[in-house]
Write a protein that holds these residues in place. Structure first.
Motif, PDB file in Angstrom:
ATOM      1  N   LYS A  78      41.112  18.838  48.429  1.00  0.00           N
ATOM      2  CA  LYS A  78      40.203  17.703  48.190  1.00  0.00           C
ATOM      3  C   LYS A  78      40.879  16.708  47.035  1.00  0.00           C
ATOM      4  CE  LYS A  78      35.894  20.171  48.849  1.00  0.00           C
ATOM      5  NZ  LYS A  78      34.640  20.830  48.397  1.00  0.00           N
ATOM      6  N   ASN A  79      41.285  17.761  46.187  1.00  0.00           N
ATOM      7  CA  ASN A  79      42.156  16.861  45.049  1.00  0.00           C
ATOM      8  C   ASN A  79      43.362  17.892  44.478  1.00  0.00           C
ATOM      9  OD1 ASN A  79      42.966  15.326  42.725  1.00  0.00           O
ATOM     10  ND2 ASN A  79      40.881  15.544  41.618  1.00  0.00           N
ATOM     11  N   PRO A  80      44.655  17.362  45.028  1.00  0.00           N
ATOM     12  CA  PRO A  80      45.763  18.092  44.422  1.00  0.00           C
ATOM     13  C   PRO A  80      45.937  18.285  42.958  1.00  0.00           C
ATOM     14  CG  PRO A  80      46.318  16.695  46.352  1.00  0.00           C
ATOM     15  CD  PRO A  80      44.801  16.272  46.053  1.00  0.00           C
ATOM     16  N   ASP A  81      45.468  17.465  42.291  1.00  0.00           N
ATOM     17  CA  ASP A  81      45.631  17.544  40.637  1.00  0.00           C
ATOM     18  C   ASP A  81      44.453  18.610  40.191  1.00  0.00           C
ATOM     19  OD1 ASP A  81      47.748  15.704  40.705  1.00  0.00           O
ATOM     20  OD2 ASP A  81      46.368  13.943  40.592  1.00  0.00           O
ATOM     21  N   SER A  82      43.671  19.033  40.946  1.00  0.00           N
ATOM     22  CA  SER A  82      42.547  19.905  40.393  1.00  0.00           C
ATOM     23  C   SER A  82      42.986  21.182  40.716  1.00  0.00           C
ATOM     24  CB  SER A  82      41.260  19.539  41.057  1.00  0.00           C
ATOM     25  OG  SER A  82      41.141  19.810  42.320  1.00  0.00           O
ATOM     26  N   VAL A  83      44.242  21.619  41.412  1.00  0.00           N
ATOM     27  CA  VAL A  83      44.512  23.009  41.655  1.00  0.00           C
ATOM     28  C   VAL A  83      44.734  23.884  40.336  1.00  0.00           C
ATOM     29  CG1 VAL A  83      46.199  24.437  42.707  1.00  0.00           C
ATOM     30  CG2 VAL A  83      45.579  22.197  43.815  1.00  0.00           C
ATOM     31  N   ILE A  84      45.114  23.057  39.234  1.00  0.00           N
ATOM     32  CA  ILE A  84      45.431  23.971  37.962  1.00  0.00           C
ATOM     33  C   ILE A  84      44.030  24.458  37.476  1.00  0.00           C
ATOM     34  CG2 ILE A  84      46.164  24.099  35.669  1.00  0.00           C
ATOM     35  CD1 ILE A  84      48.378  21.982  36.654  1.00  0.00           C
ATOM     36  N   SER A  85      43.168  23.322  37.467  1.00  0.00           N
ATOM     37  CA  SER A  85      41.693  24.021  36.903  1.00  0.00           C
ATOM     38  C   SER A  85      41.166  24.965  37.963  1.00  0.00           C
ATOM     39  CB  SER A  85      40.839  22.700  36.783  1.00  0.00           C
ATOM     40  OG  SER A  85      41.406  21.755  35.989  1.00  0.00           O
ATOM     41  N   ALA A  86      41.355  24.664  39.146  1.00  0.00           N
ATOM     42  CA  ALA A  86      40.721  25.774  40.175  1.00  0.00           C
ATOM     43  C   ALA A  86      41.228  27.131  39.785  1.00  0.00           C
ATOM     44  CB  ALA A  86      40.808  25.186  41.555  1.00  0.00           C
ATOM     45  N   TYR A  87      42.776  27.187  39.612  1.00  0.00           N
ATOM     46  CA  TYR A  87      43.281  28.297  39.520  1.00  0.00           C
ATOM     47  C   TYR A  87      42.813  28.980  38.078  1.00  0.00           C
ATOM     48  CZ  TYR A  87      47.408  31.506  38.401  1.00  0.00           C
ATOM     49  OH  TYR A  87      48.233  32.553  38.086  1.00  0.00           O
ATOM     50  N   MET A  88      42.762  28.311  37.164  1.00  0.00           N
ATOM     51  CA  MET A  88      42.208  28.966  36.051  1.00  0.00           C
ATOM     52  C   MET A  88      40.748  29.568  36.128  1.00  0.00           C
ATOM     53  SD  MET A  88      44.822  28.937  34.256  1.00  0.00           S
ATOM     54  CE  MET A  88      44.387  29.634  32.789  1.00  0.00           C
ATOM     55  N   ILE A  89      39.900  28.728  36.783  1.00  0.00           N
ATOM     56  CA  ILE A  89      38.598  29.192  37.357  1.00  0.00           C
ATOM     57  C   ILE A  89      38.669  30.445  38.108  1.00  0.00           C
ATOM     58  CG2 ILE A  89      36.487  28.737  38.360  1.00  0.00           C
ATOM     59  CD1 ILE A  89      37.065  25.782  37.204  1.00  0.00           C
ATOM     60  N   THR A  90      39.531  30.518  39.104  1.00  0.00           N
ATOM     61  CA  THR A  90      39.756  31.928  39.777  1.00  0.00           C
ATOM     62  C   THR A  90      40.129  32.964  39.002  1.00  0.00           C
ATOM     63  OG1 THR A  90      41.884  31.414  40.567  1.00  0.00           O
ATOM     64  CG2 THR A  90      39.988  30.713  42.108  1.00  0.00           C
ATOM     65  N   VAL A  92      39.431  33.584  35.729  1.00  0.00           N
ATOM     66  CA  VAL A  92      38.408  33.785  34.962  1.00  0.00           C
ATOM     67  C   VAL A  92      37.463  34.583  35.815  1.00  0.00           C
ATOM     68  CG1 VAL A  92      36.448  33.294  33.681  1.00  0.00           C
ATOM     69  CG2 VAL A  92      38.507  32.237  33.250  1.00  0.00           C
ATOM     70  N   PHE A  93      37.078  34.259  37.061  1.00  0.00           N
ATOM     71  CA  PHE A  93      36.364  34.952  37.956  1.00  0.00           C
ATOM     72  C   PHE A  93      36.923  36.144  38.352  1.00  0.00           C
ATOM     73  CE2 PHE A  93      35.724  35.573  42.361  1.00  0.00           C
ATOM     74  CZ  PHE A  93      34.110  35.629  42.333  1.00  0.00           C
ATOM     75  N   LYS A  94      38.182  36.373  38.692  1.00  0.00           N
ATOM     76  CA  LYS A  94      38.710  37.486  38.885  1.00  0.00           C
ATOM     77  C   LYS A  94      38.636  38.468  37.865  1.00  0.00           C
ATOM     78  CE  LYS A  94      42.888  39.347  41.022  1.00  0.00           C
ATOM     79  NZ  LYS A  94      44.436  39.120  41.535  1.00  0.00           N
ATOM     80  N   PHE A  95      38.900  38.078  36.592  1.00  0.00           N
ATOM     81  CA  PHE A  95      38.649  39.144  35.398  1.00  0.00           C
ATOM     82  C   PHE A  95      37.149  39.629  35.069  1.00  0.00           C
ATOM     83  CE2 PHE A  95      37.794  39.943  30.991  1.00  0.00           C
ATOM     84  CZ  PHE A  95      38.738  40.840  30.677  1.00  0.00           C
ATOM     85  N   LEU A  96      36.224  38.888  35.553  1.00  0.00           N
ATOM     86  CA  LEU A  96      34.985  39.109  35.270  1.00  0.00           C
ATOM     87  C   LEU A  96      34.430  40.077  36.416  1.00  0.00           C
ATOM     88  CD1 LEU A  96      33.130  35.706  34.275  1.00  0.00           C
ATOM     89  CD2 LEU A  96      33.668  37.570  32.733  1.00  0.00           C
ATOM     90  N   ILE A  97      34.692  39.821  37.586  1.00  0.00           N
ATOM     91  CA  ILE A  97      34.553  40.524  38.825  1.00  0.00           C
ATOM     92  C   ILE A  97      35.127  41.984  38.661  1.00  0.00           C
ATOM     93  CG2 ILE A  97      34.829  40.912  41.425  1.00  0.00           C
ATOM     94  CD1 ILE A  97      32.540  38.931  40.555  1.00  0.00           C
ATOM     95  N   THR A  98      36.709  41.993  38.172  1.00  0.00           N
ATOM     96  CA  THR A  98      37.013  43.391  37.994  1.00  0.00           C
ATOM     97  C   THR A  98      36.091  44.227  36.803  1.00  0.00           C
ATOM     98  OG1 THR A  98      39.296  42.337  38.441  1.00  0.00           O
ATOM     99  CG2 THR A  98      39.311  44.291  37.058  1.00  0.00           C
ATOM    100  N   MET A  99      35.806  43.255  35.746  1.00  0.00           N
ATOM    101  CA  MET A  99      35.152  44.060  34.616  1.00  0.00           C
ATOM    102  C   MET A  99      33.837  44.599  35.271  1.00  0.00           C
ATOM    103  SD  MET A  99      36.943  44.364  31.796  1.00  0.00           S
ATOM    104  CE  MET A  99      38.206  44.538  32.913  1.00  0.00           C
ATOM    105  N   ILE A 100      33.087  43.967  36.046  1.00  0.00           N
ATOM    106  CA  ILE A 100      31.790  44.240  36.875  1.00  0.00           C
ATOM    107  C   ILE A 100      32.357  45.577  37.574  1.00  0.00           C
ATOM    108  CG2 ILE A 100      30.269  43.725  38.254  1.00  0.00           C
ATOM    109  CD1 ILE A 100      30.320  40.999  37.185  1.00  0.00           C
ATOM    110  N   LEU A 101      33.346  45.561  38.461  1.00  0.00           N
ATOM    111  CA  LEU A 101      33.777  46.978  39.220  1.00  0.00           C
ATOM    112  C   LEU A 101      33.976  48.062  38.425  1.00  0.00           C
ATOM    113  CD1 LEU A 101      34.556  48.039  42.185  1.00  0.00           C
ATOM    114  CD2 LEU A 101      36.961  47.129  41.317  1.00  0.00           C
TER     115      LEU A 101
END
Length: 146
Positions: A78-90, A92-101
């Motif tokens: 969709k937007n190659p320049d947004s990959v860094i933002s998407a990476y950081m969001i993932t 955070v998501f991974k950390f939160l899901i790991t804490m829930i696990l």
């Protein structure tokens, strides 16, 4: 089950799909090697620290990585320049899901809590380093194309 991959088969997949296929094979190999190696070390050298739910940790991180790759791939399309933002969001998501696990394991299973938590966090940091390096290589390649 191993897949036989020849250069002819890869050329039929297409350049973009070939890169995605190779990345998936690489991640599968690395994650399998890390999971089997650490599991073998725990089982043979420190059997008192091995717990029955150990195999769920590498499988969990593998599934999360696949989800992360899909999200980053969609962001890249969709937007190659947004990959860094998407990476950081993932991240955070991974950390939160790991804490829930971790919380769910504590709440519902509760056997060898300390060993599970330490192993979960060890995998988290190993994969964090690996994923950061992979993302660095991706960004380096992307910048070279510009």
């Amino acid at each position: 089950m191993f897949l036989f991959v020849s250069k002819y088969n890869l050329s039929m997949i297409g350049k973009y799909n070939r890169l995605r296929f190779r990345l998936l094979l690489f991640i599968t190999g690395v994650y399998s090697a890390i999971g089997i190696t650490l599991g073998g070390l725990l089982y043979t050298l420190w059997p008192s620290h091995y717990f029955s739910w150990y195999p769920s940790i590498p499988i969990y991180y593998y599934l999360i990585e696949i989800i992360m790759l899909v999200v980053l791939e969609k962001a890249d399309r969709k937007n190659p320049d947004s990959v860094i933002s998407a990476y950081m969001i993932t991240r955070v998501f991974k950390f939160l899901i790991t804490m829930i696990l971790l919380w769910m394991y504590l709440e519902f299973i509760g056997e060898q809590i300390k060993n599970f938590g330490l192993t979960l966090m060890l995998f988290y940091f190993i994969y964090l380093i690996f994923e950061t390096y992979m993302f660095y290589l991706y960004e380096k390649r992307r910048m070279k194309k510009k």
